[in-house]
Design an enzyme around this catalytic site. Structure first.
Site, PDB file in Angstrom:
ATOM      1  N   GLU A   1     -19.674  -0.067  -2.527  1.00 50.01           N
ATOM      2  CA  GLU A   1     -18.794  -1.051  -3.152  1.00 50.01           C
ATOM      3  C   GLU A   1     -19.387  -2.441  -2.932  1.00 50.01           C
ATOM      4  OE1 GLU A   1     -14.746  -0.710  -1.881  1.00 50.01           O
ATOM      5  OE2 GLU A   1     -14.492   1.254  -2.816  1.00 50.01           O
TER       6      GLU A   1
ATOM      7  N   ASP B   1     -12.309  -8.439  -2.468  1.00 50.90           N
ATOM      8  CA  ASP B   1     -13.191  -7.986  -3.537  1.00 50.90           C
ATOM      9  C   ASP B   1     -13.528  -9.206  -4.372  1.00 50.90           C
ATOM     10  OD1 ASP B   1     -12.677  -5.408  -2.636  1.00 50.90           O
ATOM     11  OD2 ASP B   1     -10.992  -5.162  -4.002  1.00 50.90           O
TER      12      ASP B   1
ATOM     13  N   HIS C   1     -16.933  -5.436  -2.258  1.00 53.49           N
ATOM     14  CA  HIS C   1     -15.952  -5.485  -1.166  1.00 53.49           C
ATOM     15  C   HIS C   1     -16.561  -6.152   0.058  1.00 53.49           C
ATOM     16  CE1 HIS C   1     -12.510  -3.699   1.234  1.00 53.49           C
ATOM     17  NE2 HIS C   1     -13.382  -3.974   2.202  1.00 53.49           N
TER      18      HIS C   1
ATOM     19  N   GLN D   1       0.833  -1.200   0.000  1.00 56.02           N
ATOM     20  CA  GLN D   1       0.000   0.000   0.000  1.00 56.02           C
ATOM     21  C   GLN D   1       0.870   1.254   0.000  1.00 56.02           C
ATOM     22  OE1 GLN D   1      -3.308  -0.166  -0.329  1.00 56.02           O
ATOM     23  NE2 GLN D   1      -3.449   2.049  -0.458  1.00 56.02           N
TER      24      GLN D   1
ATOM     25  N   HIS E   1      -7.945  -3.947   3.177  1.00 56.86           N
ATOM     26  CA  HIS E   1      -7.318  -5.141   2.595  1.00 56.86           C
ATOM     27  C   HIS E   1      -6.075  -5.557   3.381  1.00 56.86           C
ATOM     28  CE1 HIS E   1      -9.750  -5.684  -1.075  1.00 56.86           C
ATOM     29  NE2 HIS E   1      -9.975  -4.382  -0.939  1.00 56.86           N
TER      30      HIS E   1
HETATM   31 ZN   LIG Z   1     -11.916  -3.822  -1.551  1.00 58.07          ZN
END
Ligand SMILES: [Zn+2]
Length: 308
Positions: free
Chosen positions: A273, A224, A276, A189, A217
């Site tokens: 989302e 996802d 997710h 990240q 995450h």
């Molecule tokens: Zn995600």
């Protein structure tokens, strides 16, 4: 179906406004990537963003750790069921209060003290420690939209097992799912974020990329998913698919929640989302689904709609 360019525009627009859009979600190619030995990139690229809201994230993570005892918003055991209704209900223990008071300060970032908790709250204000790395990451035995055995295929053991059960359950209902992107390390990240900064400058990067420590995450508890054809993977058009509808109706039975639900953007800081999923265990997932609560509401830690 919404095409890609439109989505890009939509994401940008949203990212530039208060909420981050397309958060954390790889703009994975809508392909069922066969064994093509492509790089480890099928989804990492534009992805990994967990877009950040410029409004609430002026600080780098880890700039302060707050009061350790109190800022742990993730109750390791979810024994607080039914003790609150979400809005202004008193959070059990010190959990909600601590989170709430910290979250009411714009830009205040707290580092969670129990990152390994299954119910850990990670969002734009709550960061994982830089040193945190889940100890029990495994490869869930489910299909992904890519074939490489790489980090983003991993999840923590308990979440992985639950995911396998969820995929089986879906299959029985005629729904074929595929993983798109699961675990992402702090280092990954950070690299992504830094690359965005180099490319666009810090201010702009912040509007669409998660700061390291802030992507769910990184917990190893989020993934996802898409249909097995990879269509609309991590894109808005996924919302109208039968897979998304199935997940919306059944994820909670398996311990997962749709972490960024429709209509809760101002609470989670992320646009809807539907792809997710976040593992929180069945006790909490069922309660959240039943009461229509987000994790922020449950822990009384609403970032954007801070109460007076
Ligand atoms: Zn995600």
């Amino acid at each position: 179906m919404i095409n890609k360019p439109m989505l890009t525009v939509a994401c940008l627009t949203i990212a530039l406004s208060v909420f981050s859009g397309c958060g954390g979600e790889p703009k994975t190619p809508t392909v069922q990537s066969p064994p093509a030995a492509s790089s480890t990139n099928s989804g990492t690229s534009a992805a990994a963003t967990d877009m950040k809201s410029a409004a609430n994230n002026a600080n780098q993570p880890n700039t302060q750790s707050g009061t350790p005892a109190n800022n742990q918003t993730a109750a390791p055991n979810v024994s607080q069921t039914g003790s609150q209704s979400g809005s202004s209900g008193a959070a059990p223990g010190t959990v909600g209060k601590a989170a709430d008071s910290s979250l009411s300060k714009p830009g205040a970032i707290q580092v969670v003290t129990s990152p390994e908790s299954i119910t850990v709250l990670v969002n734009k204000q709550q960061a994982l420690p830089e040193s945190y790395e889940p100890k029990d990451l495994v490869y869930p035995n489910v299909p992904f939209t890519f074939t490489e055995k790489i980090d983003k295929r991993k999840m923590r053991k308990e979440a992985a097992a639950a995911l396998e059960t969820l995929f089986e359950g879906a299959k029985k209902d005629g729904i074929s799912l595929a993983g798109v992107s699961a675990y992402r390390s702090y280092a990954t990240q950070k690299t992504l974020y830094n690359n965005y900064v180099k490319q666009d400058g810090e201010e702009k990067a912040k509007t669409y990329s998660a700061l390291p420590g802030h992507s769910e995450h990184e917990t190893g508890l989020a993934i996802d998913v898409s249909g097995s054809n990879g269509k609309c993977a991590a894109q808005n058009c996924f919302a109208v698919t039968k897979e998304a509808k199935w997940l919306d109706s059944h994820a909670a039975e398996y311990g997962f929640i749709i972490r960024y639900p429709d209509g809760k953007e101002s609470i989670t800081g992320y646009q809807y989302e539907p792809w997710h999923l976040r593992y929180v265990g069945t006790q909490l997932s069922k309660e959240l689904a039943q009461k229509n609560l987000t994790l922020e509401e449950y822990f009384n830690a609403v970032p954007v709609q801070s109460r007076k």
